[in-house]
Design an enzyme around this catalytic site. Structure first.
Site, short mmCIF file in Angstrom:
data_model
loop_
_atom_site.label_atom_id
_atom_site.label_comp_id
_atom_site.label_asym_id
_atom_site.label_seq_id
_atom_site.Cartn_x
_atom_site.Cartn_y
_atom_site.Cartn_z
N CYS A 195 -9.73 29.75 15.94
CA CYS A 195 -10.23 29.43 14.46
C CYS A 195 -10.52 28.21 14.28
O CYS A 195 -9.86 27.25 14.51
CB CYS A 195 -8.98 30.06 13.48
SG CYS A 195 -8.69 28.89 12.13
N CYS A 220 -8.57 25.75 12.15
CA CYS A 220 -7.36 25.24 12.79
C CYS A 220 -7.69 24.15 13.98
O CYS A 220 -6.62 23.26 14.14
CB CYS A 220 -6.62 26.56 13.55
SG CYS A 220 -6.17 27.80 12.58
#
Ligand SMILES: Cc1cc2nc3c(=O)[nH]c(=O)nc-3n(C[C@H](O)[C@H](O)[C@H](O)COP(=O)(O)OP(=O)(O)OC[C@H]3O[C@@H](n4cnc5c(N)ncnc54)[C@H](O)[C@@H]3O)c2cc1C
Ligand SMILES: *[C@@H]1O[C@H](CO)[C@@H](O)[C@H](O)[C@H]1NC(C)=O
Ligand SMILES: *[C@@H]1O[C@H](CO)[C@@H](O)[C@H](O)[C@H]1NC(C)=O
Length: 643
Positions: free
Chosen positions: A71, A74
């Site tokens: 992600c 992230c």
């Protein structure tokens, strides 16, 4: 000639696949993530095996990041998390900073148990937590300082509620009598530092935690509401620092700036002057540094424009990897699925059944899955996974036991992969819906897009992506899409908006820069002389690229598909290469064979492979011809028979 060139491309692709195979990645390895935190950070890496042992029943609290290694948010967050871990490393007997990767399939059930709904999620676990406690959500904030402040807030609360009794005292000193300072502290304590500050200030707590390992001193906070003590010490500005000795000597210490670093520095230099031994490296948080921008050079961009991949090859393996991850990891990570998410799941399965390009078994699998889910009014993630797995076992083989990503392979583990796969999957679905049913007067142009929106809204693990996509859809999806073709074009245009936003982002793979798609080189006809899109051409390009019939089946093992096929040979893989656009693609392969970052060894191996197979072909050819001609002349036959 063109046959030879095709053969060459098939060989190259096959080689590409074989080389991936050498790395030996099955779906499990694919879903076995390599995480965002290595040995160069102070972040403690947790996983399903060590989480409970580590986090519960310890005298320190824990702040754990639940993340997902693919992600983008992230990835952008990771340097901040590492910075925080380095910054509060001196607090580690009070609070430990850790991370757990939910993209790793082993951890997936764990993330479901903890009901992690978006990434990254921060959870605070109190000191001496009991197994079963799921932690308290902590705001991420925008900066490392924000998180640190939120953390301080939690720690203060902990101590006020009676936990963390062995921690340094961060509760404000309420008495107006300084003599009370020396009660309940060891005889050896020589100095007491008082930090006078406003109630909401974080500074005092941070300094206390930074320096708590220094022996023979105590540091306490005094808040400005303790007016008597403020007056007594002559403190009228906040924050201020005052030192007291047991002998009642008082030294006001002047600090140039109201910063945590300068307060620490002032205290330490005072102690050094008074010959108090300091532990090494105390209170010198060494910020973890990492480059936070991906630097894509112009050269890399040019190089990329020449790469084969850019010419629109879509691989079956990537599509299958994507829905496998989606069905076995992303959807099951939700503990409960009901209401809107369940509706979204049903629509998603329904468009997969209709338009996902797969083989007979794959289609049957999807149909059965849809059937099993369609009448349920509530569902658990765990149950959904069990349904998927039991159907898969029953109908084996459903998916190619994939060997990693092909078209969506990143130059490093953290790049591309699943989000890339999701884009091409939905482009494939919108495009094939139009190709197959676009002429049907009852065709619902929004069907696939609504299913995609539902999936992205309720299941896609990248929360920020999901939010952006919902915003785009809200703005223009239903308005713009008034014909079948426009569903394909809307998604294309939305994807390009995302590409534009992500140019030079940390998540941009240097080997695959974000471009406005398709590039000038890939589709010269797609732009007019003024550089504006010619949408009919773009549409034709997309239809050609994402059509079921263009998908490249390299790496999909035939023996997993067709019963009674004895042994499939990798070199025998049928690559369905793109028909019409072949010429320029081949041209590019010819001119620029380095598009896949092949190194010299790869190339020479490839040449050997190619030459080898050419020689075999020639031998077979000669044998065949000569045999025919001299069938009756036994001596020549014998001779050639030994070739
Ligand atoms: C719905 C969605 C929303 C996202 N939103 C964000 C976000 O807000 N922030 C963020 O950081 N990341 C976001 N991502 C992830 C990001 O878009 C990329 O998927 C990721 O960075 C990997 O990029 P990539 O280089 O593999 O190419 P991708 O952008 O994933 O593209 C995959 C492939 O699709 C083809 N392609 C590219 N553009 C187009 C187009 N316009 N039309 C048709 N085909 C095209 C190309 O062949 C390309 O290789 C989102 C992903 C999805 C699925
Ligand atoms: C979890 O981490 C520990 C220590 O890093 C490691 O030994 C173990 O193999 C990991 N377990 C899994 C399932 O990845
Ligand atoms: C929707 O239509 C408007 C007006 O034609 C256009 O400006 C916009 O780019 C379109 N949005 C998408 C995502 O296609």
């Amino acid at each position: 000639m063109s046959i030879i060139i095709r053969f060459q491309l098939v060989l190259l692709l096959t080689y590409f696949v074989v080389s991936l195979k050498l790395e030996d990645k099955s779906y499990n390895d694919l879903a076995k993530s390599h995480g965002l935190y290595g040995s160069d950070t102070k972040v403690i890496v947790l996983n399903v095996t060590n989480f409970k042992k580590s986090v519960y029943g310890t005298s320190n609290a824990w702040l754990v990041e639940f993340y997902n290694s693919w992600c983008g948010a992230c990835q952008r967050f990771a340097p901040m998390w590492s910075n925080l871990a380095a910054d509060v490393h001196d607090w580690r007997d009070v609070i430990k900073i850790a991370a757990l990767d939910c993209a790793d399939d082993d951890n997936n059930p764990f993330c479901r148990e903890y009901e992690i709904m978006h990434y990254p999620s921060l959870r605070f676990f109190s000191a001496n937590s009991k197994v079963g406690i799921l932690g308290t959500e902590v705001e991420k904030g925008k900066t490392e300082e924000d998180i640190r402040h939120n953390l301080v807030h939690f720690l203060k609360k902990e101590q006020l509620e009676g936990r963390g009794s062995n921690w340094p005292n961060i509760i404000p000193y309420r008495s107006n009598d300084v003599l009370n300072l020396w009660k309940n502290v060891p005889e050896s304590t020589r100095f007491a530092f008082l930090i006078f500050e406003e109630k909401e200030s974080y500074l005092g707590t941070e300094v206390i935690l930074d320096l708590h390992s220094i022996k023979n001193i105590q540091i306490r906070r005094v808040i400005n509401e303790n007016e008597a003590l403020c007056k007594l010490m002559g403190v009228f500005t906040f924050p201020s620092l005052v030192v007291l000795e047991r002998s009642q000597n008082v030294f006001p210490l002047k600090v140039e700036e109201n910063s945590r670093v300068l307060f620490c520095k002032q205290i330490k230099s005072f102690l050094q002057e008074h010959k108090v031994l300091l532990p090494e490296n105390i209170g010198n948080p060494i910020a973890y540094s990492s480059s936070t921008k991906s630097i894509v050079s112009t050269k890399q961009r040019e190089h990329f424009e020449n790469a084969v991949e850019q010419f629109g090859l879509v691989f079956q393996v990537d599509l299958e990897n994507t829905i496998q991850y989606s069905l076995k990891s992303e959807i099951p990570v939700r503990k409960f699925i009901s209401g809107h998410p369940l509706e979204a799941l049903k629509k998603y399965l329904s468009v997969l059944v209709k338009y996902f390009p797969t083989y007979a078994r794959g289609r049957m699998f999807l149909e059965k899955l849809k059937f099993k889910v369609q009448d349920l009014s509530t569902l658990k993630g765990q149950i959904f996974l069990e349904i998927v797995e039991s159907l898969e076992a029953e109908m084996k083989p459903v998916f190619s036991n994939s060997d990693g990503w092909l078209g969506c392979k990143g130059s490093e583990k953290r790049y591309r992969g699943y989000p890339c796969g999701l884009w091409i999957t939905f482009h494939t679905l919108t495009t094939n819906a139009v190709i197959e049913n676009g002429n049907d007067p009852n065709f619902n142009s929004l069907e696939v897009l609504e299913a995609m929106l539902g999936y992205i809204t309720h299941f896609f693990g990248c929360q920020e992506c999901s939010r952006h996509f919902q915003e785009m859809a809200e703005k223009s999806m239903r308005q713009n899409v008034t014909s079948p073709e426009q569903s394909v074009l809307w998604l294309w245009s939305a994807h390009n908006m995302v590409n534009k936003r992500l140019v030079a982002d940390l998540t941009e793979d240097p080997q695959h820069p974000k471009v406005q798609f398709p590039t000038e080189k890939a589709c010269p006809a797609c732009r007019g002389p003024d550089g504006r899109w010619i949408t009919e051409q773009v549409l034709a390009y997309l239809k050609q690229m994402y059509s079921r019939h263009s998908i490249v089946h390299v790496g999909v093992m035939e023996n997993q598909r067709v019963e009674n096929v004895a042994k499939a040979d990798t070199l025998h893989v049928q690559a369905k290469l793109i028909g019409t656009g072949m010429n320029y693609k081949i041209g590019m392969v010819d001119k620029k064979r380095l598009g896949w970052n092949f190194n010299i060894f790869d190339i020479s191996l490839c040449v050997v492979l190619y030459a080898g197979s050419a020689v075999i072909l020639i031998l077979v050819f000669i044998k065949f011809i000569v045999r025919k001609r001299y069938r009756k002349k036994a001596y020549i036959h014998d001779l050639l028979g030994k070739v």
